[in-house]
Design a protein around this motif. Structure first.
Motif, mmCIF file in Angstrom:
data_model
loop_
_atom_site.group_PDB
_atom_site.id
_atom_site.type_symbol
_atom_site.label_atom_id
_atom_site.label_comp_id
_atom_site.label_asym_id
_atom_site.label_seq_id
_atom_site.Cartn_x
_atom_site.Cartn_y
_atom_site.Cartn_z
ATOM 1 N N VAL A 1 3.232 -28.388 45.995
ATOM 2 C CA VAL A 1 4.510 -28.977 46.391
ATOM 3 C C VAL A 1 5.235 -29.307 45.099
ATOM 4 O O VAL A 1 4.749 -30.110 44.294
ATOM 5 C CB VAL A 1 4.320 -30.247 47.249
ATOM 6 N N THR A 2 6.389 -28.656 44.897
ATOM 7 C CA THR A 2 7.152 -28.867 43.675
ATOM 8 C C THR A 2 8.561 -29.386 43.954
ATOM 9 O O THR A 2 9.296 -29.676 43.025
ATOM 10 C CB THR A 2 7.243 -27.556 42.863
ATOM 11 N N CYS A 3 8.906 -29.516 45.197
ATOM 12 C CA CYS A 3 10.241 -29.978 45.595
ATOM 13 C C CYS A 3 10.361 -31.493 45.368
ATOM 14 O O CYS A 3 9.586 -32.285 45.921
ATOM 15 C CB CYS A 3 10.492 -29.643 47.061
ATOM 16 N N TYR A 4 11.363 -31.881 44.568
ATOM 17 C CA TYR A 4 11.560 -33.301 44.280
ATOM 18 C C TYR A 4 11.737 -34.118 45.554
ATOM 19 O O TYR A 4 11.198 -35.217 45.670
ATOM 20 C CB TYR A 4 12.766 -33.509 43.349
ATOM 21 N N LEU A 5 12.477 -33.581 46.515
ATOM 22 C CA LEU A 5 12.726 -34.327 47.748
ATOM 23 C C LEU A 5 11.435 -34.589 48.519
ATOM 24 O O LEU A 5 11.221 -35.684 49.054
ATOM 25 C CB LEU A 5 13.731 -33.585 48.628
ATOM 26 N N GLU A 6 10.547 -33.596 48.573
ATOM 27 C CA GLU A 6 9.268 -33.782 49.279
ATOM 28 C C GLU A 6 8.376 -34.753 48.511
ATOM 29 O O GLU A 6 7.727 -35.612 49.106
ATOM 30 C CB GLU A 6 8.563 -32.438 49.466
ATOM 31 N N LYS B 1 -3.385 -37.607 34.813
ATOM 32 C CA LYS B 1 -2.584 -37.703 33.591
ATOM 33 C C LYS B 1 -1.954 -36.366 33.258
ATOM 34 O O LYS B 1 -0.913 -36.304 32.626
ATOM 35 C CB LYS B 1 -3.414 -38.235 32.425
ATOM 36 N N ASP B 2 -2.596 -35.277 33.673
ATOM 37 C CA ASP B 2 -2.078 -33.928 33.462
ATOM 38 C C ASP B 2 -2.840 -32.972 34.377
ATOM 39 O O ASP B 2 -3.685 -33.407 35.153
ATOM 40 C CB ASP B 2 -2.205 -33.496 32.002
ATOM 41 N N LEU B 3 -2.525 -31.702 34.279
ATOM 42 C CA LEU B 3 -3.226 -30.692 35.079
ATOM 43 C C LEU B 3 -3.955 -29.716 34.151
ATOM 44 O O LEU B 3 -3.957 -28.516 34.369
ATOM 45 C CB LEU B 3 -2.235 -29.944 35.977
ATOM 46 N N GLN C 1 -4.138 -22.025 40.993
ATOM 47 C CA GLN C 1 -4.950 -20.819 40.800
ATOM 48 C C GLN C 1 -6.267 -21.144 40.112
ATOM 49 O O GLN C 1 -7.327 -20.654 40.508
ATOM 50 C CB GLN C 1 -4.171 -19.778 39.995
ATOM 51 N N HIS C 2 -6.194 -21.984 39.088
ATOM 52 C CA HIS C 2 -7.422 -22.338 38.356
ATOM 53 C C HIS C 2 -8.373 -23.146 39.250
ATOM 54 O O HIS C 2 -9.583 -22.879 39.274
ATOM 55 C CB HIS C 2 -7.062 -23.123 37.094
ATOM 56 N N LEU C 3 -7.841 -24.118 39.973
ATOM 57 C CA LEU C 3 -8.680 -24.931 40.853
ATOM 58 C C LEU C 3 -9.296 -24.077 41.956
ATOM 59 O O LEU C 3 -10.476 -24.238 42.293
ATOM 60 C CB LEU C 3 -7.867 -26.082 41.449
ATOM 61 N N ARG C 4 -8.538 -23.148 42.493
ATOM 62 C CA ARG C 4 -9.047 -22.238 43.528
ATOM 63 C C ARG C 4 -10.253 -21.451 42.984
ATOM 64 O O ARG C 4 -11.277 -21.324 43.648
ATOM 65 C CB ARG C 4 -7.931 -21.301 43.979
ATOM 66 N N THR C 5 -10.124 -20.939 41.769
ATOM 67 C CA THR C 5 -11.213 -20.184 41.141
ATOM 68 C C THR C 5 -12.444 -21.066 40.925
ATOM 69 O O THR C 5 -13.572 -20.664 41.234
ATOM 70 C CB THR C 5 -10.746 -19.602 39.789
ATOM 71 N N LEU C 6 -12.223 -22.267 40.406
ATOM 72 C CA LEU C 6 -13.341 -23.185 40.146
ATOM 73 C C LEU C 6 -14.068 -23.562 41.430
ATOM 74 O O LEU C 6 -15.311 -23.599 41.469
ATOM 75 C CB LEU C 6 -12.833 -24.451 39.445
ATOM 76 N N THR D 1 -3.543 -30.437 48.028
ATOM 77 C CA THR D 1 -2.144 -30.224 47.672
ATOM 78 C C THR D 1 -1.935 -30.704 46.242
ATOM 79 O O THR D 1 -2.298 -31.831 45.907
ATOM 80 C CB THR D 1 -1.201 -30.998 48.608
ATOM 81 N N ILE D 2 -1.368 -29.828 45.425
ATOM 82 C CA ILE D 2 -1.021 -30.196 44.058
ATOM 83 C C ILE D 2 0.470 -30.487 44.042
ATOM 84 O O ILE D 2 1.283 -29.628 44.391
ATOM 85 C CB ILE D 2 -1.380 -29.073 43.079
ATOM 86 N N LEU D 3 0.816 -31.706 43.672
ATOM 87 C CA LEU D 3 2.215 -32.135 43.654
ATOM 88 C C LEU D 3 2.661 -32.331 42.215
ATOM 89 O O LEU D 3 2.093 -33.159 41.490
ATOM 90 C CB LEU D 3 2.390 -33.441 44.422
ATOM 91 N N ASP D 4 3.636 -31.549 41.800
ATOM 92 C CA ASP D 4 4.209 -31.656 40.460
ATOM 93 C C ASP D 4 5.561 -30.962 40.487
ATOM 94 O O ASP D 4 5.697 -29.909 41.108
ATOM 95 C CB ASP D 4 3.297 -31.000 39.431
ATOM 96 N N GLN D 5 6.541 -31.539 39.836
ATOM 97 C CA GLN D 5 7.871 -30.932 39.829
ATOM 98 C C GLN D 5 7.938 -29.678 38.964
ATOM 99 O O GLN D 5 8.852 -28.880 39.106
ATOM 100 C CB GLN D 5 8.905 -31.955 39.367
ATOM 101 N N ASN D 6 6.963 -29.492 38.092
ATOM 102 C CA ASN D 6 6.929 -28.299 37.251
ATOM 103 C C ASN D 6 6.230 -27.187 38.029
ATOM 104 O O ASN D 6 5.010 -27.172 38.166
ATOM 105 C CB ASN D 6 6.202 -28.606 35.947
ATOM 106 N N THR D 7 7.008 -26.258 38.541
ATOM 107 C CA THR D 7 6.488 -25.193 39.400
ATOM 108 C C THR D 7 5.425 -24.365 38.702
ATOM 109 O O THR D 7 4.383 -24.054 39.280
ATOM 110 C CB THR D 7 7.641 -24.280 39.868
ATOM 111 N N SER D 8 5.663 -24.006 37.461
ATOM 112 C CA SER D 8 4.729 -23.172 36.707
ATOM 113 C C SER D 8 3.381 -23.867 36.546
ATOM 114 O O SER D 8 2.325 -23.268 36.774
ATOM 115 C CB SER D 8 5.322 -22.834 35.337
ATOM 116 N N LYS D 9 3.404 -25.131 36.151
ATOM 117 C CA LYS D 9 2.157 -25.886 35.972
ATOM 118 C C LYS D 9 1.414 -26.040 37.295
ATOM 119 O O LYS D 9 0.189 -25.925 37.343
ATOM 120 C CB LYS D 9 2.429 -27.263 35.372
ATOM 121 N N ALA D 10 2.140 -26.306 38.361
ATOM 122 C CA ALA D 10 1.510 -26.472 39.674
ATOM 123 C C ALA D 10 0.848 -25.176 40.125
ATOM 124 O O ALA D 10 -0.275 -25.194 40.642
ATOM 125 C CB ALA D 10 2.527 -26.944 40.702
#
Length: 87
Positions: A39-44, A67-69, A21-26, A7-16
């Motif tokens: 998961v990009t929902c702040y509440l979750e 530190k980043d994605l 997609q990149h991790l899936r390919t790798l 699960t990739i958790l980040d509030q920035n939907t685009s970055k997540a």
């Protein structure tokens, strides 16, 4: 081979989404089976106690704060995942 639950958790939907997609390919290139979701929902994210700690990559419910994605970080992460023993 056991399928990893990632699960990739980040509030920035685009970055997540891009990271997922990149991790899936790798991981596919490394012949590692994984289910990847974002998961990009702040509440979750807050419910999991990770507010102000994202981005986080959770593997089988174990959290790894990043530190980043960036593509370099994801490549290193995928390489590490490919070395894990399979159950």
């Amino acid at each position: 081979m056991k399928t990893l639950q990632i699960t990739i958790l980040d509030q920035n939907t685009s970055k997540a989404q891009q990271a997922s997609q990149h991790l899936r390919t790798l991981l596919k290139q490394a012949n590692v089976e994984a289910q990847i979701q974002e998961v990009t929902c702040y509440l979750e994210i807050s419910r999991r106690g990770l507010q102000d700690k994202t981005p986080v990559i959770a593997v089988n419910n174990q959290n790894f704060q990043c530190k980043d994605l960036s593509q370099d970080l994801l490549a290193q992460f995928a390489q590490w995942l490919s070395t894990l023993p399979t159950d």
